[in-house]
Design an enzyme around this catalytic site. Structure first.
Site, PDB file in Angstrom:
ATOM      1  N   GLY A 263       0.876  -1.104  -0.148  1.00  0.00           N
ATOM      2  CA  GLY A 263      -0.057   0.026   0.046  1.00  0.00           C
ATOM      3  C   GLY A 263       0.844   1.366  -0.005  1.00  0.00           C
ATOM      4  O   GLY A 263       0.113   2.329   0.020  1.00  0.00           O
ATOM      5  N   GLU A 305       4.542  -6.341   2.249  1.00  0.00           N
ATOM      6  CA  GLU A 305       4.343  -6.845   0.614  1.00  0.00           C
ATOM      7  C   GLU A 305       3.853  -5.737  -0.329  1.00  0.00           C
ATOM      8  O   GLU A 305       3.024  -5.524  -0.967  1.00  0.00           O
ATOM      9  CB  GLU A 305       2.882  -7.599   0.706  1.00  0.00           C
ATOM     10  CG  GLU A 305       2.907  -8.828   1.375  1.00  0.00           C
ATOM     11  CD  GLU A 305       1.708  -9.803   1.391  1.00  0.00           C
ATOM     12  OE1 GLU A 305       0.581  -9.054   0.784  1.00  0.00           O
ATOM     13  OE2 GLU A 305       1.445 -10.657   1.656  1.00  0.00           O
ATOM     14  N   GLY A 307       3.970  -3.852  -3.549  1.00  0.00           N
ATOM     15  CA  GLY A 307       3.672  -4.168  -5.338  1.00  0.00           C
ATOM     16  C   GLY A 307       4.125  -2.880  -5.984  1.00  0.00           C
ATOM     17  O   GLY A 307       5.287  -2.764  -6.320  1.00  0.00           O
ATOM     18  N   ARG A 308       3.185  -1.909  -6.135  1.00  0.00           N
ATOM     19  CA  ARG A 308       3.527  -0.727  -6.684  1.00  0.00           C
ATOM     20  C   ARG A 308       4.971   0.111  -6.532  1.00  0.00           C
ATOM     21  O   ARG A 308       5.387   0.393  -7.344  1.00  0.00           O
ATOM     22  CB  ARG A 308       2.326   0.452  -6.431  1.00  0.00           C
ATOM     23  CG  ARG A 308       2.304   1.702  -7.278  1.00  0.00           C
ATOM     24  CD  ARG A 308       1.320   2.493  -6.434  1.00  0.00           C
ATOM     25  NE  ARG A 308       0.118   2.110  -6.202  1.00  0.00           N
ATOM     26  CZ  ARG A 308      -1.113   2.167  -6.835  1.00  0.00           C
ATOM     27  NH1 ARG A 308      -1.059   2.539  -8.076  1.00  0.00           N
ATOM     28  NH2 ARG A 308      -2.230   1.565  -6.589  1.00  0.00           N
ATOM     29  N   ARG A 345      -5.932   2.600 -15.888  1.00  0.00           N
ATOM     30  CA  ARG A 345      -6.125   3.153 -14.340  1.00  0.00           C
ATOM     31  C   ARG A 345      -6.855   4.578 -14.466  1.00  0.00           C
ATOM     32  O   ARG A 345      -7.823   4.789 -13.638  1.00  0.00           O
ATOM     33  CB  ARG A 345      -4.712   3.216 -14.036  1.00  0.00           C
ATOM     34  CG  ARG A 345      -4.151   1.672 -13.553  1.00  0.00           C
ATOM     35  CD  ARG A 345      -2.915   2.090 -12.762  1.00  0.00           C
ATOM     36  NE  ARG A 345      -3.185   2.271 -11.356  1.00  0.00           N
ATOM     37  CZ  ARG A 345      -3.061   3.471 -11.000  1.00  0.00           C
ATOM     38  NH1 ARG A 345      -2.466   4.216 -11.880  1.00  0.00           N
ATOM     39  NH2 ARG A 345      -3.232   3.765  -9.804  1.00  0.00           N
ATOM     40  N   TYR A 349     -10.071   4.708 -12.070  1.00  0.00           N
ATOM     41  CA  TYR A 349      -9.730   5.141 -10.746  1.00  0.00           C
ATOM     42  C   TYR A 349      -9.746   6.716 -10.920  1.00  0.00           C
ATOM     43  O   TYR A 349      -9.371   7.302  -9.812  1.00  0.00           O
ATOM     44  CB  TYR A 349      -8.408   4.784 -10.266  1.00  0.00           C
ATOM     45  CG  TYR A 349      -8.327   3.107 -10.079  1.00  0.00           C
ATOM     46  CD1 TYR A 349      -9.331   2.257  -9.412  1.00  0.00           C
ATOM     47  CD2 TYR A 349      -7.326   2.562 -10.836  1.00  0.00           C
ATOM     48  CE1 TYR A 349      -9.036   1.037  -9.549  1.00  0.00           C
ATOM     49  CE2 TYR A 349      -6.740   1.333 -10.798  1.00  0.00           C
ATOM     50  CZ  TYR A 349      -7.892   0.437  -9.996  1.00  0.00           C
ATOM     51  OH  TYR A 349      -7.587  -0.882 -10.013  1.00  0.00           O
ATOM     52  N   CYS A 376     -12.785   2.708 -28.460  1.00  0.00           N
ATOM     53  CA  CYS A 376     -14.159   3.117 -28.785  1.00  0.00           C
ATOM     54  C   CYS A 376     -14.907   3.607 -27.630  1.00  0.00           C
ATOM     55  O   CYS A 376     -15.768   2.980 -27.018  1.00  0.00           O
ATOM     56  CB  CYS A 376     -14.702   2.133 -29.658  1.00  0.00           C
ATOM     57  SG  CYS A 376     -15.858   3.038 -30.833  1.00  0.00           S
ATOM     58  N   GLU A 377     -14.273   4.435 -26.741  1.00  0.00           N
ATOM     59  CA  GLU A 377     -15.097   4.925 -25.696  1.00  0.00           C
ATOM     60  C   GLU A 377     -14.549   6.366 -25.285  1.00  0.00           C
ATOM     61  O   GLU A 377     -13.458   6.655 -25.231  1.00  0.00           O
ATOM     62  CB  GLU A 377     -14.342   4.244 -24.396  1.00  0.00           C
ATOM     63  CG  GLU A 377     -14.660   2.824 -24.439  1.00  0.00           C
ATOM     64  CD  GLU A 377     -15.759   2.007 -23.462  1.00  0.00           C
ATOM     65  OE1 GLU A 377     -16.468   2.794 -22.794  1.00  0.00           O
ATOM     66  OE2 GLU A 377     -16.148   0.961 -23.654  1.00  0.00           O
ATOM     67  N   TYR A 405       0.348  -2.222 -12.329  1.00  0.00           N
ATOM     68  CA  TYR A 405      -0.998  -2.483 -12.362  1.00  0.00           C
ATOM     69  C   TYR A 405      -1.700  -1.700 -13.998  1.00  0.00           C
ATOM     70  O   TYR A 405      -2.663  -1.426 -14.046  1.00  0.00           O
ATOM     71  CB  TYR A 405      -1.851  -1.578 -11.389  1.00  0.00           C
ATOM     72  CG  TYR A 405      -1.558  -2.374 -10.116  1.00  0.00           C
ATOM     73  CD1 TYR A 405      -1.876  -3.442  -9.710  1.00  0.00           C
ATOM     74  CD2 TYR A 405      -0.995  -1.559  -9.052  1.00  0.00           C
ATOM     75  CE1 TYR A 405      -1.444  -3.966  -8.556  1.00  0.00           C
ATOM     76  CE2 TYR A 405      -0.727  -1.919  -7.816  1.00  0.00           C
ATOM     77  CZ  TYR A 405      -1.120  -3.304  -7.591  1.00  0.00           C
ATOM     78  OH  TYR A 405      -0.788  -3.792  -6.242  1.00  0.00           O
TER      79      TYR A 405
HETATM   80  N1  LLP Z   1      -0.694  -7.393  -0.778  1.00  0.00           N
HETATM   81  C1  LLP Z   1      -2.076  -7.728  -0.925  1.00  0.00           C
HETATM   82  C2  LLP Z   1      -2.927  -8.779  -0.205  1.00  0.00           C
HETATM   83  C3  LLP Z   1      -2.944  -6.909  -1.885  1.00  0.00           C
HETATM   84  O1  LLP Z   1      -3.994  -7.292  -2.277  1.00  0.00           O
HETATM   85  C4  LLP Z   1      -2.198  -6.187  -2.552  1.00  0.00           C
HETATM   86  C5  LLP Z   1      -2.715  -4.957  -3.661  1.00  0.00           C
HETATM   87  C6  LLP Z   1      -0.688  -5.846  -2.338  1.00  0.00           C
HETATM   88  C7  LLP Z   1      -0.078  -6.294  -1.375  1.00  0.00           C
HETATM   89  C8  LLP Z   1       0.194  -4.576  -2.946  1.00  0.00           C
HETATM   90  O2  LLP Z   1      -0.400  -3.368  -2.861  1.00  0.00           O
HETATM   91  P1  LLP Z   1       0.450  -2.193  -3.358  1.00  0.00           P
HETATM   92  O3  LLP Z   1       1.752  -2.260  -2.580  1.00  0.00           O
HETATM   93  O4  LLP Z   1       0.934  -2.481  -4.637  1.00  0.00           O
HETATM   94  O5  LLP Z   1      -0.341  -0.977  -3.076  1.00  0.00           O
HETATM   95  N2  LLP Z   1      -5.080  -1.901  -9.405  1.00  0.00           N
HETATM   96  C9  LLP Z   1      -4.961  -1.111  -8.407  1.00  0.00           C
HETATM   97  C10 LLP Z   1      -4.237  -1.631  -7.119  1.00  0.00           C
HETATM   98  C11 LLP Z   1      -4.742  -2.715  -6.535  1.00  0.00           C
HETATM   99  C12 LLP Z   1      -4.226  -3.340  -5.504  1.00  0.00           C
HETATM  100  C13 LLP Z   1      -4.559  -4.833  -5.036  1.00  0.00           C
HETATM  101  N3  LLP Z   1      -3.986  -5.256  -4.127  1.00  0.00           N
HETATM  102  C14 LLP Z   1      -4.505   0.314  -9.103  1.00  0.00           C
HETATM  103  O6  LLP Z   1      -4.256   0.255 -10.270  1.00  0.00           O
HETATM  104  O7  LLP Z   1      -4.162   1.182  -8.304  1.00  0.00           O
END
Ligand code: LLP
Length: 447
Positions: A263, A305, A307-308, A345, A349, A376-377, A405
Site C-alpha cells: 500500500g 508486501e 507491489g506498486r 487506470r 480510478y 471506442c470509449e 497495474y
Molecule cells: N498485498 C495484498 C494482499 C494486496 O491485495 C495488494 C494489492 C498488495 C499487497 C500490494 O499493494 P501495493 O503495494 O501495490 O499498493 N489496481 C489498483 C491496485 C490494486 C491493489 C490490489 N492489491 C491500481 O491500479 O491502483
C-alpha cells in the site's frame, strides 16, 4: 531571438523528473534515455505502444525496502506483490534480490513456478480460491497460504489432510481501517470482501489450532493501495496487535508472523510526492515495537508486501501520437496508439499521469492537451488537461510510472494486441514479452 524561444531555453528540462526510472537522462538532442537506451530508438526498433522496464530501478527499490525495513527490524521479510506486474524475467530478479513473492491465483503461481521461484517463499493470497487452486498450493508446497475465510479454512484442511501435508497458513483479517485512498483500492475497511472480521478470526483461531494439517503462524492484512498517509498503517497495526494479545490471552495462541501487506504510495505527478520508504519504515517499526511492549507480546516476524512501490517507477510506456484534434475553445485532443486497453487506470480510478514527449524532452511544454487513446470509449483518456510542447503526429509520448497495474489489467478491448515489454540496462535492451499478434487473438476463438 523571440521571447518565447528565450523562455524555452531558460526553462528547458535538463533532468528527468524524480518519477522517471533511476538513471534516466536527456541527451543532447532532447531524447529521453532510460537504462542507457534512447527511448526514441526503442520505439522505432520495437514499435509502440511499448512498455520499457529499467532493471536497475526495480533492483534499487527492492534494496531500498529491504534496507529501510530490515535495518530497523531485523528479520523483516519483503514480499513482492506480483499482481502489480508479473513476468518470468521479473520473478527471476525477485528471487535474485532475495524477496518473497505474493501470488493471488493459480496462474500467478504457475508463472512463478515456470521461472523457478522457490515455492517456500511464496505467499498464496485470494478471497475466493478454487479447490483446484488449493490443491495446487498444497501440491507445490507453497510457503504460506493466506486463508481468507472459514469455508476456505475447512477446504484447505481437507486438501492438506488428503495429501498428508501440514501447510503453514496465515489468516487474512479486516482491521476495519479507512486508508483514505480511492474507494476502489481500499481493502481493510469493515465493508470489504477480503478476509475475516476480527470476531470471525477469533473463532477460527482455536479451530486451526486443533488441525493436524494446518500450522497457523499468524495474521495478515492489507488495508489498501497508494496510501499517502502513515497514520492508517499505524492504526491497523495497533488494532491487529491488540487482537494478537487477545488471542494469546483467550486461546494461548502465540502469533509468530505478522504480514502487514503493501500500500506504500508512489509519486505520479510533480509536486505530489508521498513519504519516502524510510519514513514509512521508521514510523511503522517504531509503533510496532512500542505496541508490542505495551501489550507485553513477543514481537512476531514482520512481513511487508509492496507491489506498486517496487515496480511502478521502473517502467515507462511509449506511444506514438497520431490524430491531433482541436475543438476551439473547448479542448485539444492528442490521440495515441494505445490507451485503456493497456492502461485502464485513468478510466477506472481517475488516476492521473504526467506525460512528456520522449523525442522533445527539452521543448517548452506550453499547450494544454487531453491525451486520448484509440479505443471506442469517450472515457478512454490517459491524461486530461496536461501541458505538452505543440505536438505533431509522429511524436513519441512517454508516460512515466507505468510499471504497476497497467499491463496486468490490460485487455483485448477492440481486439487490441497487448504491447511488447522490454527490459533495459547499461545501454542494452531485451524483449521480456513479445507483442501479441493476430494469431494470438484467434487462438482461443474456435469459430
Ligand atoms: N498485498 C495484498 C494482499 C494486496 O491485495 C495488494 C494489492 C498488495 C499487497 C500490494 O499493494 P501495493 O503495494 O501495490 O499498493 N489496481 C489498483 C491496485 C490494486 C491493489 C490490489 N492489491 C491500481 O491500479 O491502483
Amino acid at each position: 531571438m523571440t521571447s518565447r524561444r528565450l523562455l524555452a531555453i531558460m526553462d528547458v528540462m535538463k533532468e528527468t523528473p524524480p518519477f522517471f526510472p533511476v538513471g534516466s537522462t536527456i541527451d543532447a538532442r532532447g531524447h529521453l534515455v532510460i537504462g542507457g537506451c534512447d527511448a526514441v530508438d526503442l520505439a522505432k526498433e520495437y514499435g509502440t505502444p511499448l512498455y520499457v522496464f529499467a532493471e536497475d530501478d526495480f533492483r534499487a527499490r527492492c534494496h531500498e525496502f529491504k534496507r529501510e525495513f530490515g535495518d530497523r527490524c531485523s528479520g523483516t521479510r519483503v514480499v513482492y506483490a506480483g499482481k502489480a506486474f508479473l513476468n518470468r524475467a521479473i520473478v527471476k530478479i525477485v528471487a535474485e534480490e532475495g524477496l518473497g513473492l505474493d501470488v493471488v491465483s493459480g496462474g500467478e503461481l504457475e508463472i512463478a513456478g515456470a521461472a523457478g521461484f522457490p515455492m517456500s517463499d511464496v505467499y498464496f493470497h485470494g478471497n475466493n480460491k478454487s479447490d483446484a487452486e488449493l490443491e495446487l498450493a498444497v501440491e507445490r508446497r507453497v510457503g504460506r497460504v493466506v486463508i481468507d475465510n472459514t469455508d476456505e479454512l475447512e477446504r484447505l484442511d481437507t486438501v492438506a489432510a488428503g495429501r498428508g501435508v501440514r501447510m503453514r497458513v496465515l489468516f487474512r483479517i479486516r482491521p476495519g481501517i479507512d486508508p483514505h485512498t480511492h474507494a476502489k483500492i481500499s481493502t481493510g475497511n469493515v465493508d470489504s470482501k477480503f478476509g475475516f472480521s476480527l470476531a470471525e478470526a477469533g473463532t477460527a483461531v482455536p479451530q486451526a489450532m486443533t488441525s493436524k494439517n494446518l500450522d497457523l503462524a499468524g495474521f495478515h492484512y492489507h488495508i489498501g493501495s497508494q496510501i499517502f498517509g502513515i497514520q492508517p498503517f499505524l492504526d491497523a497495526l495497533k488494532t491487529t496487535l491488540e487482537f494478537v494479545a487477545d488471542m494469546k490471552k483467550s486461546h494461548g495462541f502465540s502469533t509468530t508472523e505478522l504480514d502487514i501487506g503493501g500500500g506504500y504510495a508512489v509519486q505520479y505527478l510533480t509536486g505530489k510526492a508521498p513519504p519516502p520508504p524510510a519514513d514509512y519504515a521508521e514510523a511503522i517499526i517504531d509503533h510496532f515495537n512500542s505496541e508490542c511492549r505495551r501489550l507485553d507480546i513477543m514481537p512476531p516476524v514482520l512481513t511487508i508486501e509492496p507491489g506498486r512501490a517496487l515496480v511502478a517507477r521502473a517502467a515507462v510506456a511509449l506511444y506514438t501520437l497520431g490524430a491531433i484534434k482541436n475543438i476551439p475553445g473547448i479542448r485539444q485532443y492528442a490521440c495515441v496508439d494505445g490507451g485503456m486497453a493497456d492502461n485502464i487506470r485513468p478510466a477506472l480510478y481517475g488516476a492521473e499521469y504526467e506525460p512528456f514527449l520522449a523525442n522533445r524532452m527539452s521543448d517548452l511544454a506550453n499547450t494544454v492537451y487531453t491525451v486520448a487513446g484509440r479505443f471506442c470509449e469517450s472515457g478512454d483518456t490517459l491524461a486530461t488537461d496536461i501541458k505538452l510542447p505543440d505536438v505533431k503526429s509522429g511524436d513519441i509520448l512517454v508516460m512515466p510510472v507505468c510499471g504497476a497495474y497497467c499491463l496486468p489489467m490490460a485487455s483485448n478491448y477492440n481486439a487490441a494486441l497487448r504491447p511488447a515489454v522490454i527490459m533495459v540496462k547499461d545501454g542494452r535492451s531485451r524483449m521480456i514479452r513479445r507483442r501479441e499478434t493476430l494469431e494470438d487473438l484467434l487462438r482461443c476463438d474456435i469459430g
